[in-house]
Design a protein around this motif. Structure first.
Motif, PDB file in Angstrom:
ATOM      1  N   GLU A 175       0.833  -1.210   0.000  1.00  0.00           N
ATOM      2  CA  GLU A 175       0.000   0.000   0.000  1.00  0.00           C
ATOM      3  C   GLU A 175       0.866   1.258   0.000  1.00  0.00           C
ATOM      4  OE1 GLU A 175      -2.823   2.231   3.263  1.00  0.00           O
ATOM      5  OE2 GLU A 175      -3.024   0.043   3.079  1.00  0.00           O
ATOM      6  N   LEU A 176       1.927   1.253   0.822  1.00  0.00           N
ATOM      7  CA  LEU A 176       2.837   2.404   0.876  1.00  0.00           C
ATOM      8  C   LEU A 176       3.590   2.561  -0.442  1.00  0.00           C
ATOM      9  CD1 LEU A 176       4.268   1.949   4.490  1.00  0.00           C
ATOM     10  CD2 LEU A 176       2.585   3.622   3.727  1.00  0.00           C
ATOM     11  N   ALA A 177       4.014   1.454  -1.042  1.00  0.00           N
ATOM     12  CA  ALA A 177       4.729   1.511  -2.320  1.00  0.00           C
ATOM     13  C   ALA A 177       3.842   2.106  -3.408  1.00  0.00           C
ATOM     14  CB  ALA A 177       5.200   0.110  -2.721  1.00  0.00           C
ATOM     15  N   ARG A 178       2.552   1.731  -3.419  1.00  0.00           N
ATOM     16  CA  ARG A 178       1.629   2.300  -4.404  1.00  0.00           C
ATOM     17  C   ARG A 178       1.462   3.802  -4.190  1.00  0.00           C
ATOM     18  NH1 ARG A 178      -1.156  -2.481  -3.307  1.00  0.00           N
ATOM     19  NH2 ARG A 178      -2.572  -1.374  -1.855  1.00  0.00           N
ATOM     20  N   GLU A 179       1.440   4.224  -2.923  1.00  0.00           N
ATOM     21  CA  GLU A 179       1.308   5.645  -2.622  1.00  0.00           C
ATOM     22  C   GLU A 179       2.506   6.425  -3.161  1.00  0.00           C
ATOM     23  OE1 GLU A 179      -0.503   9.082  -1.161  1.00  0.00           O
ATOM     24  OE2 GLU A 179      -1.305   7.043  -1.349  1.00  0.00           O
ATOM     25  N   VAL A 180       3.707   5.856  -3.031  1.00  0.00           N
ATOM     26  CA  VAL A 180       4.911   6.501  -3.575  1.00  0.00           C
ATOM     27  C   VAL A 180       4.815   6.597  -5.090  1.00  0.00           C
ATOM     28  CG1 VAL A 180       7.404   6.260  -3.895  1.00  0.00           C
ATOM     29  CG2 VAL A 180       6.386   5.801  -1.655  1.00  0.00           C
ATOM     30  N   SER A 181       4.358   5.522  -5.741  1.00  0.00           N
ATOM     31  CA  SER A 181       4.238   5.511  -7.204  1.00  0.00           C
ATOM     32  C   SER A 181       3.177   6.490  -7.694  1.00  0.00           C
ATOM     33  CB  SER A 181       3.887   4.097  -7.688  1.00  0.00           C
ATOM     34  OG  SER A 181       4.919   3.195  -7.372  1.00  0.00           O
ATOM     35  N   ASN A 182       2.090   6.618  -6.931  1.00  0.00           N
ATOM     36  CA  ASN A 182       0.984   7.488  -7.349  1.00  0.00           C
ATOM     37  C   ASN A 182       1.251   8.967  -7.086  1.00  0.00           C
ATOM     38  OD1 ASN A 182      -0.486   5.243  -8.154  1.00  0.00           O
ATOM     39  ND2 ASN A 182      -1.541   5.024  -6.187  1.00  0.00           N
ATOM     40  N   SER A 183       2.124   9.268  -6.122  1.00  0.00           N
ATOM     41  CA  SER A 183       2.387  10.676  -5.764  1.00  0.00           C
ATOM     42  C   SER A 183       3.887  10.924  -5.639  1.00  0.00           C
ATOM     43  CB  SER A 183       1.680  11.031  -4.443  1.00  0.00           C
ATOM     44  OG  SER A 183       0.315  10.714  -4.474  1.00  0.00           O
ATOM     45  N   PRO A 184       4.657  10.692  -6.707  1.00  0.00           N
ATOM     46  CA  PRO A 184       6.123  10.812  -6.601  1.00  0.00           C
ATOM     47  C   PRO A 184       6.597  12.221  -6.238  1.00  0.00           C
ATOM     48  CG  PRO A 184       5.439  10.642  -8.895  1.00  0.00           C
ATOM     49  CD  PRO A 184       4.227  10.346  -8.063  1.00  0.00           C
ATOM     50  N   SER A 185       5.955  13.249  -6.797  1.00  0.00           N
ATOM     51  CA  SER A 185       6.384  14.610  -6.526  1.00  0.00           C
ATOM     52  C   SER A 185       6.154  14.977  -5.063  1.00  0.00           C
ATOM     53  CB  SER A 185       5.648  15.594  -7.433  1.00  0.00           C
ATOM     54  OG  SER A 185       6.049  16.923  -7.162  1.00  0.00           O
TER      55      SER A 185
END
Length: 202
Positions: A175-185
């Motif tokens: 879940e955390l990895a997806r959050e990083v991918s979805n909001s990189p900036s």
């Protein structure tokens, strides 16, 4: 002045030039307590006063010594002074062309002695880089325990039982990895701000 400086100057000349007559009273009172006679103000050879100032800028205090508060300064001032007088010294010239082999001047030996004795209670005797490393490890351990505690709390809220807890922990990681991918900036900016806050220099 962001870094470090050591200043040596003739305080007697400064006092005379600026008419700071009160200094004579201060010096003579100190000499009287030691059983010494008053200074002869009119004779430079009998009243020379050398002042040695160890100066440290804000950047040097924060980045090199991790000093941010008055309490930090009180705890580390002796270490900082000791490091300064080891890195910079006043030497007595000789015929040796290699200045690094010149001995300390008599004045500098006195400075070293004063720092080692009078500032003894204001030292920790630890390298600042080692102190930073220990503090960073301790913070990392604290955050790891907090992350585990938060994961267990989320599991409890979702009704996860202990046999499923490991799988739930893995799903939290995904879940955390997806959050990083979805909001990189946004996450990248947050990481940069955190690095600056902890002075990690990454």
């Amino acid at each position: 002045m962001p870094g470090r400086q050591i200043i040596i100057y003739d305080k007697r000349a400064d006092v005379i030039a600026k008419h700071k007559v009160g200094w004579w009273e201060i010096w003579n009172a100190s000499r009287a307590r030691s059983g010494e006679p008053p200074l002869k103000q009119d004779d430079p050879t009998e009243s020379r006063i050398w002042r040695v100032e160890v100066r440290a800028g804000k950047h040097y205090l924060k980045e090199r010594w991790n000093i941010r508060t008055w309490s930090d300064l009180d705890n580390r001032l002796g270490d900082m002074f000791a490091a300064s007088i080891e890195a910079i010294r006043h030497a007595q010239p000789t015929r040796d062309s290699n200045r690094s082999r010149w001995p300390n001047s008599e004045l500098w030996n006195r400075v070293v002695d004063e720092v080692q004795t009078d500032l003894f209670e204001m030292r920790q005797w630890a390298d600042p880089d080692l102190v930073k490393s220990v503090q960073k490890d301790a913070l990392n351990d604290l955050l790891a325990r907090q992350m585990l505690g938060l994961m267990v709390n989320r599991a409890a809220l979702r009704g996860v039982q202990f046999p499923q807890l490991r799988a739930f922990a893995l799903s939290i990681g995904d879940e955390l990895a997806r959050e990083v991918s979805n909001s990189p900036s946004r996450i990248g900016d947050k990481l940069a701000r955190t690095v600056n806050r902890y002075d990690l220099g990454i």
